[in-house]
Design a protein around this motif. Structure first.
Motif, short mmCIF file in Angstrom:
data_model
loop_
_atom_site.label_atom_id
_atom_site.label_comp_id
_atom_site.label_asym_id
_atom_site.label_seq_id
_atom_site.Cartn_x
_atom_site.Cartn_y
_atom_site.Cartn_z
N SER A 62 3.50 12.36 6.23
CA SER A 62 1.98 11.96 5.55
C SER A 62 0.83 11.01 5.19
CB SER A 62 2.73 12.91 3.85
OG SER A 62 3.57 11.44 3.21
N SER A 63 1.91 9.84 4.96
CA SER A 63 0.66 8.77 4.70
C SER A 63 0.19 8.44 6.36
CB SER A 63 2.12 7.40 4.54
OG SER A 63 0.85 6.15 4.69
N LYS A 123 0.67 -1.53 0.37
CA LYS A 123 -0.15 0.10 -0.11
C LYS A 123 1.03 1.50 -0.12
CE LYS A 123 -1.44 1.70 4.10
NZ LYS A 123 -1.04 2.86 4.04
N GLU A 124 1.53 1.69 0.86
CA GLU A 124 3.21 2.75 1.08
C GLU A 124 3.04 2.44 -0.17
OE1 GLU A 124 3.25 4.97 3.66
OE2 GLU A 124 0.81 2.97 3.97
N TYR A 135 5.18 0.61 7.83
CA TYR A 135 4.87 1.93 7.33
C TYR A 135 6.29 2.78 7.34
CZ TYR A 135 -0.04 3.91 8.15
OH TYR A 135 -1.18 3.56 7.80
N HIS A 151 6.93 10.54 3.47
CA HIS A 151 6.38 10.46 3.72
C HIS A 151 6.07 9.33 4.64
CE1 HIS A 151 5.61 6.45 1.40
NE2 HIS A 151 5.08 5.68 2.73
N THR A 152 6.46 8.94 5.81
CA THR A 152 5.47 8.33 7.15
C THR A 152 4.95 9.40 7.54
OG1 THR A 152 7.92 9.21 7.79
CG2 THR A 152 6.86 6.72 7.41
N THR A 163 6.39 12.45 -5.85
CA THR A 163 7.02 12.37 -4.62
C THR A 163 8.25 12.26 -5.03
OG1 THR A 163 6.31 9.52 -5.63
CG2 THR A 163 4.83 11.65 -3.56
N ARG A 166 1.20 4.03 -2.64
CA ARG A 166 0.85 5.28 -2.76
C ARG A 166 2.10 6.42 -3.03
NH1 ARG A 166 2.80 8.93 1.65
NH2 ARG A 166 0.31 10.36 2.39
N TYR A 167 3.12 6.31 -3.08
CA TYR A 167 4.37 7.10 -3.82
C TYR A 167 4.55 7.05 -4.87
CZ TYR A 167 8.63 3.98 -3.25
OH TYR A 167 9.54 3.10 -3.79
#
Length: 257
Positions: free
Chosen positions: A82-83, A16-17, A110, A79-80, A28, A20-21
């Motif tokens: 904001s996620s 998922k992570e 994460y 990244h972490t 990103t 996402r980017y």
């Protein structure tokens, strides 16, 4: 949960992570590459040509490791933070928190996402740097070790910021008022041996100094600090932050009403 279920849960969060980017790569991945290219042109090319070599290396060669580490630090952190904050904001985090997935697996998922983004950015910036100067790797394993440790550490810092943030403004305080000043004062553009004794002593309290110099040692074989001490410091900080994050998850501080 058995080991297979734990592994599936971990990979699900990591997938998922990563998606996402990668899905919004123009937001990103592209901006840090463009920004670092400007640093190479302005500081390495235009200004660096007027500066004498440092520790036997041209100014461009000297600043390349620091600029790569700066992109790793900011990308892993952003990244972490904001996620995780968006997961809180959109209430999707609650589904993860009430699932049987152990908290260390959630944290590791994460953090791995932040590390993947940080290492992707590092690779892209290194490719761009190769167009401006010859890339040498005196100690590749040391270079990889410091890049990974720094990425893990700042992914953890971003996660902590996401836990405590209560608004969108809260996720910009640390990068604007803590990370950016410490990064610029961490020896990216200069050797701390060039500073007066007082400021040398002050600089040694900046942990980013040890990250940049450890990574620079992997590139060029030169460092202003003890490399084993720098590695030990990063490992200690990473373990300490992981334990503190785990404690926050267990107690629900910043996560539960």
């Amino acid at each position: 949960m058995n080991s297979t279920e734990l592994w599936v849960a971990y990979l699900t969060i990591v997938r998922k992570e990563a998606i996402r980017y990668l899905r919004v790569w123009s937001q990103t991945l592209l901006p840090p590459v463009v920004t670092m290219s400007l640093y190479f042109v302005i500081f390495g090319g235009f200004i660096g040509s007027q500066i004498a070599p440092i520790n036997g290396y041209s100014y461009m060669e000297f600043i390349v490791p620091g600029l790569i580490m700066m992109s790793v630090i900011m990308s892993s952190f952003m990244h972490t933070v904001s996620s995780f904050y968006f997961a809180k904001f959109q209430k999707t985090l609650e589904e993860i928190m009430v699932s049987p997935t152990p908290y260390p697996v959630v944290i590791a998922g994460y953090v791995t996402g932040g590390v993947l983004r940080g290492m992707t950015i590092a690779t892209l910036v290194m490719v761009v740097a190769s167009f401006f100067t010859d890339i040498t790797m005196a100690h590749p394993l040391v270079m990889l070790l410091f890049a990974l440790l720094t990425s893990i550490l700042f992914s953890m810092v971003g996660l902590l910021n996401g836990v405590f943030a209560n608004s969108f403004d809260g996720i910009s305080i640390v990068p604007n008022f803590v990370l950016t000043p410490l990064t610029y004062l961490g020896g990216i553009f200069y050797s701390v041996t060039m500073l007066p004794p007082f400021w040398q002593a002050v600089s040694h309290w900046n942990p980013i100094l040890y990250m940049i110099n450890g990574f620079r040692y992997g590139f060029l074989g030169v460092s202003d600090v003890s490399v084993p001490f720098a590695a030990g410091l990063l490992i200690t900080l990473t373990v300490g932050l992981f334990g503190y994050t785990w404690y926050l998850f267990k107690t629900g501080r910043g996560l539960r009403a």
